[in-house]
Design an enzyme around this catalytic site. Structure first.
Site, short mmCIF file in Angstrom:
data_model
loop_
_atom_site.label_atom_id
_atom_site.label_comp_id
_atom_site.label_asym_id
_atom_site.label_seq_id
_atom_site.Cartn_x
_atom_site.Cartn_y
_atom_site.Cartn_z
N GLY A 45 -1.97 3.07 5.11
CA GLY A 45 -2.03 3.57 6.25
C GLY A 45 -3.53 3.84 6.51
N LYS B 129 -0.28 8.57 10.85
CA LYS B 129 -0.83 7.70 10.13
C LYS B 129 0.18 6.93 10.15
CE LYS B 129 -0.37 7.46 4.80
NZ LYS B 129 -0.56 7.69 3.88
N ASP C 237 -0.16 12.24 -7.47
CA ASP C 237 -1.28 11.67 -6.68
C ASP C 237 -2.30 13.01 -6.46
OD1 ASP C 237 -3.78 9.84 -5.86
OD2 ASP C 237 -3.11 9.73 -3.75
#
Length: 343
Positions: free
Chosen positions: A20, A36, A135
């Site tokens: 998103g 988001k 990440d």
């Protein structure tokens, strides 16, 4: 985290993450926030949309479950009345992400150590809950209004672990050796990715681009030995980051607590400001009533020169502090700069 549609006023687009886009917004309860949003695409089937929503909801719930002062908090989650978009509302970190600071150039040792310590607190909380981030990178570290670093973008966070391992995912330049060898990640892969993040923050984007893309060479092994260091980075910093990036997970720094212990002893003096511009690198720091400057020109492999001087703050004379006295080879220049910049 509450599930409802709030009276949000959506503002400017401020970034993108997994699943998103992120917008600034105003919430009736929390004031300025970040939201988001994921929306159904025109050509998306209902089944694909349901799957995308499930992944998005999983991200929001992971982020909410990891509540901690060094994790971006989620306030509430909601779906539009027509069912074609879903959003979650979270804290707006006024300082943005560290991506912009990384792109601007090398950060000071003191700033990187502070960020590292704060991210480690958030990551420790995540790992203690049986989750891995997958990440970690400058763009996923956000700075709040008090200057505190918080882990964000939980789009790839997972708690679906088998014997401590999960399917590999993440930014390809930050994927540890085990991903390229076996396609897996673990909490130790987060340690590797944080080591790479710290290296990048210390060196900035322009210096980083001088090396081969990590994704092209990590699979060959011994990537940590290929890291190219700016001369002012102390050996203890280099050893700590290299230990975080060992190919062998048994020899790599084992957990967040070990990284925190190593960080406690990292030096931050002399705390140089550094600027990389093309073939020139410049350093600056204030000492008492004077400013010390160093300039390094990297014309070719065999044609380097450098000089150091100090300038008064106010009236006074400029003083020569040393230099190469002409052109020298790269290794000669680097060794001399390392000696000068660390004392």
């Amino acid at each position: 985290m509450n599930n409802h549609v709030s009276n949000l006023v959506i503002g400017d687009h401020i970034g993108s993450g997994h699943f998103g886009d992120v917008h600034a917004a105003v919430d009736q309860v929390h004031g300025d926030v970040a939201v988001k949003i994921i929306s159904k695409k025109d050509d998306q089937s209902d089944a694909d949309w349901d799957a995308a929503k499930a992944e998005f909801l999983r991200e929001a719930r992971h982020l909410a479950a990891a509540e901690h002062p060094n994790v971006v908090p989620v306030y509430h989650l909601g779906e539009s009345l027509d069912g074609k978009s879903i959003r979650y509302c979270m804290k707006l970190c006024a300082g943005g992400s560290l991506q912009s600071q990384y792109e601007a150039g090398p950060m000071r040792l003191s700033d990187v150590r502070k960020v590292g310590n704060e991210v480690l607190l958030g990551l420790s909380n995540l790992h203690a809950r049986g989750m891995i981030h997958r990440d970690i990178k400058p763009g996923n570290i956000l700075i709040d209004e008090n200057g505190v670093a918080r882990l964000g973008d939980f789009g790839l966070v997972t708690d679906e672990l088998l014997h401590g391992y999960a399917i590999g995912a993440g930014y390809r330049d930050h994927l540890a050796f085990e991903y390229w060898e076996l396609g897996i990640t673990s909490a130790k892969s987060d340690i590797w990715a944080l080591g790479m993040t710290l290296y990048r923050l210390l060196h900035g984007h322009e210096w980083y681009l001088e090396s081969q893309l990590p994704r092209m060479v990590i699979a060959d092994g011994d990537f940590r030995d290929k890291l190219k260091w700016l001369p002012h980075i102390p050996q203890r910093w280099r050893r700590t980051i290299r230990a975080m990036m060992h190919d062998d997970t048994d020899l790599r720094t084992q957990n967040v607590a070990q990284v925190q212990a190593a960080f406690a002893g990292l030096p931050t003096e002399p705390d140089w400001e550094c600027e990389v511009g093309g073939q020139q690198v410049r350093w600056r720091r204030q000492q008492g009533g004077r400013v010390i400057r160093v300039e390094w020109n990297r014309n070719s492999l065999r044609r380097h020169d450098w000089r150091a001087w100090s300038e008064p703050i106010g009236p006074g004379r400029t003083r020569n502090l040393g230099g190469s006295n002409g052109q020298v080879g790269s290794q000669v220049a680097i060794r001399a700069l390392e000696t000068f910049l660390r004392t």
